[in-house]
Design an enzyme around this catalytic site. Sequence first.
Site, PDB file in Angstrom:
ATOM      1  N   ALA A   6       1.086   0.147  -2.220  1.00 17.55           N
ATOM      2  CA  ALA A   6       1.967  -0.085  -3.367  1.00 17.55           C
ATOM      3  C   ALA A   6       3.434  -0.107  -2.948  1.00 17.55           C
ATOM      4  O   ALA A   6       4.240  -0.848  -3.525  1.00 17.55           O
ATOM      5  CB  ALA A   6       1.736   1.002  -4.413  1.00 17.55           C
ATOM      6  N   GLU A   7       3.794   0.699  -1.975  1.00 19.63           N
ATOM      7  CA  GLU A   7       5.198   0.785  -1.557  1.00 19.63           C
ATOM      8  C   GLU A   7       5.656  -0.464  -0.812  1.00 19.63           C
ATOM      9  O   GLU A   7       6.737  -0.992  -1.073  1.00 19.63           O
ATOM     10  CB  GLU A   7       5.402   2.015  -0.661  1.00 19.63           C
ATOM     11  CG  GLU A   7       5.360   3.345  -1.406  1.00 19.63           C
ATOM     12  CD  GLU A   7       6.609   3.589  -2.241  1.00 19.63           C
ATOM     13  OE1 GLU A   7       7.574   2.802  -2.132  1.00 19.63           O
ATOM     14  OE2 GLU A   7       6.609   4.557  -3.021  1.00 19.63           O
TER      15      GLU A   7
END
Length: 451
Positions: A340-341
């Site tokens: 996600a990052e």
Amino acid sequence: MRPVGDGRLADERGQSALLMLGAIAALIAFAMVLASLGQALGARSRVQRVADLAAISGAREMRDSYGRLFEPPFLRPGVPNPRHLDVRAYLERARAAALDGASGNGVSIARSDVRFPDAASFAPTRIAVDVHDAADVRVAGDDRSGRRVVRVGAHAEAGLTVATGSPTFAVTGGDGEYRGPFAYRQGKPMRPDTALAFDRMERGAAAAGVRLIIVSAFRSNGEQAALFARHPDPKWVAPPGRSLHRLGTELDLGPPSAYAWLNANSERYGFIRRYQWEPWHFGYARSPGSASVGFGPRGGDGRATAALQSFVPAQFAPAITRAAVRWGVSATLLAAQLYAESNFNPFAVSGAGARGIAQFMPGTAAAYGLGNPFDPSASIDAQGHLMHDLLSRFASVPLALAAYNAGPGRVAACGCVPAIPETQAYVARILGLLGGAGDLTGGGLEVRLLE
């Protein structure tokens, strides 16, 4: 001259003949109505079949392309990964397959007839198709041609499900309330890791001749609201949405004769006394895993890590596993967070200035001794350290994730996932990955008609 009786008989026979003809005409009309209805139903069935096949065609393309959503966008800096698909391209492929599926079965549909109910998610899995067509139906009593064009329509929806059954994971509201799974001790619900820690503490107390009683454990926000309404003093009863009891980590213990032993020994078992004015209130403060409290598959916490998700690039798996073991944080949680990052891009730089595979801001990187955020191994280790601290502080996977994204101050201020769209989407995305989204191991995905 004909006898009167013969005339009456002839009239009755004539009336009977007319009645018979009328009945036959009615039967013929009824048969024609049934035939018209049958033709209309047949046309409706045909259109429904086209809708079903178009939806299935689109869902099959989604199944075949799904894994490409989780491919890293770059093979190395400046070199795009041809295997990667963004969500827009992924949905376009599914729409094209649905359009082809409809036309291949004799009906052309518009692009607007294909929709994706979960298009706002980071990995959509549902497709809906509407089909409209015209049917030439014979209509009884139509004096012009005996036929009319009738519009028929149908709707179908298909989606992807996990072949081995849909994965389950805890769903936590924005207020951080724990939703399960629960373990019970002395009839009181609590988080499973809290229950195991209490078992150890109870045995230690018993060895010292002290009996522990659980007076209260997990309380939902609804239960807390009722309690606060009866005792509206925030020093003694927290308002709903602010009580730590909603996290499943808190125990009110007794009897009073056990307080001295608890004060001297509770920290050995991971419990701390939360408030000086409440000698009975102890909270489990060790960093929770994720699988043990309902987030992700069993076997994903620390040394128990069996396997990472299939979307994790092989070169980063050792560093993720080492960080999980060192800091006692779920490897699958760290992996989902990295996806996600940065999409596992060690060279990522955000518009806000976050850097590297784990997207550390300069101040946070310095606080955790991370000299080079573009070093993926060092960044992943610092990520594990930070998540260990956030999990220990907030005792909740969703709240710790929210603190990583928005900062611990905002989470502490409301005791919730803050009402920041980016943060709420970030938490939902990682919880979805922990629930199995993007992981094609364990049987793959199946296409099914949903309605």
